[in-house]
Write a protein that holds these residues in place. Structure first.
Motif: not given
Length: 352
Positions: A327-352
């Motif tokens: 793990l590379r670690l440090g204190y970033a100078r600014s907030a990160l703008r671009d982050r990875s997304g996630r699929r829709a919850s229904g695509s992960f299997g059988v939900f209640p």
């Protein structure tokens, strides 16, 4: 357990990290029991031989759910790999009211949705000793997990060389190169996002280098780059330079390469990462050295001796056990703008 609690717990699991944002999780509820499976269509690639990367992601997902459930007043009885006949059945979790539900809340739960990978550099430091101690304590909360901090100049130099060799190999090997670029969603453009895989905007590639990076996805072009000796330079840029310019580096170590230990390593990784998030640290994981050193990756014969050398060097650095993720670690100078997304919850299997 009510439906909202189930949805909240799954949401926490889905927010966990996974290699190249592959999200290799499948869920199935049976009353208050939850089965966690590895998704056959999103696992088993070259670097995921014997499901090493998927087990790591499953462990992180499992720990996220356990942490969120505890914050909601539920405890978890976890059985890992409950069905030997099904190698992708990773865990069964039985949720029950927490008998200690009146204790102080789980602070790590507040960081689950904020946790992210930051590939930018340089970062600021130093990282205080008390912060390192908190991160190490979180790793030790999972049986067998521990952090190694390459502090001395000799240890830091050895770690940098090891990581650079592993990252260089990802560009030298046609198999690993094809796997690496298959996860990049170039169709998203340099300013867009995607719900699965890696959007180029998350990779922190400098604007002048983007056309060359995009060309590298073509095997013929990459073959020419290799002939010109570009692979070591790419390993230097992707690993050595950002780590050299960052104040913190640690290695997550587990007892062995057994699947149960790798999954537990994923749980420890998530705890460390969430604590780092609470402490305001930016984090970038480097898993190549650990995964390649395990010896499971069916790499081309020409590079097998390099895998053996990686394993030996990593063993020297961690002294005992199996090094898994840097793990590379440090204190970033600014907030990160671009982050990875996630699929829709229904695509992960059988939900209640």
């Amino acid at each position: 357990m009510d439906q909202q609690a189930k949805a909240d717990i799954l949401s926490a699991g889905i927010a966990a990290p996974s290699a190249d944002n592959s999200q290799p999780w499948r869920f199935a509820w049976h009353g208050d029991e939850l089965d966690l499976h590895i998704d056959a269509g999103r696992s088993g690639r070259v670097s995921d031989s014997r499901y090493v990367l998927s087990d790591l992601a499953v462990g992180a997902c499992l720990e996220s759910m356990v942490i969120r459930a505890r914050a909601l007043g539920y405890a978890a009885d976890v059985q890992t790999f409950p069905g030997p006949e099904d190698e992708r059945w990773a865990a069964r979790i039985r949720w029950r009211p927490d008998p200690e539900g009146d204790r102080p809340g789980e602070p790590l739960a507040t960081a689950i949705e904020q946790r992210h990978t930051d590939r930018r550099f340089p970062w600021r430091g130093p990282i205080p000793a008390d912060v390192r101690d908190r991160l190490s304590a979180q790793a030790q909360r999972i049986t067998g997990g521990r952090l190694v901090w390459p502090i001395s100049s000799a240890e830091r130099k050895a770690a940098l060389g090891l990581i650079r060799r592993a990252e260089t190999l990802r560009f030298k090997s046609p198999l690993l190169h094809a796997e690496l670029f298959s996860s990049v969603r170039f169709s998203s453009g340099w300013h867009g996002a995607c719900e699965e895989g890696l959007a180029p905007s998350t990779l922190a590639v400098e604007a002048p280098l983007r056309p060359f990076f995009q060309m590298m996805r073509h095997p013929g072009v990459m073959a020419t780059f290799r002939w010109l000796g570009a692979a070591p330079m790419l390993g230097w840029r992707s690993a050595w330079l950002p780590i050299r310019l960052s104040p913190g580096l640690c290695l997550l170590v587990i007892p062995s390469a057994e699947r149960a230990d790798v999954l537990a390593g994923g749980r420890a990784l998530q705890r460390v990462w969430l604590q780092a998030t609470l402490d305001g640290l930016a984090v970038q994981p480097y898993a190549s050295a650990g995964v390649l050193s395990l010896g499971f990756v069916p790499i081309e014969p020409a590079f097998r001796s390099q895998l053996s050398a990686l394993s030996s060097a990593l063993g020297t650095l961690c002294r005992s056990g199996q090094g898994l993720v840097f793990l590379r670690l440090g204190y970033a100078r600014s907030a990160l703008r671009d982050r990875s997304g996630r699929r829709a919850s229904g695509s992960f299997g059988v939900f209640p």
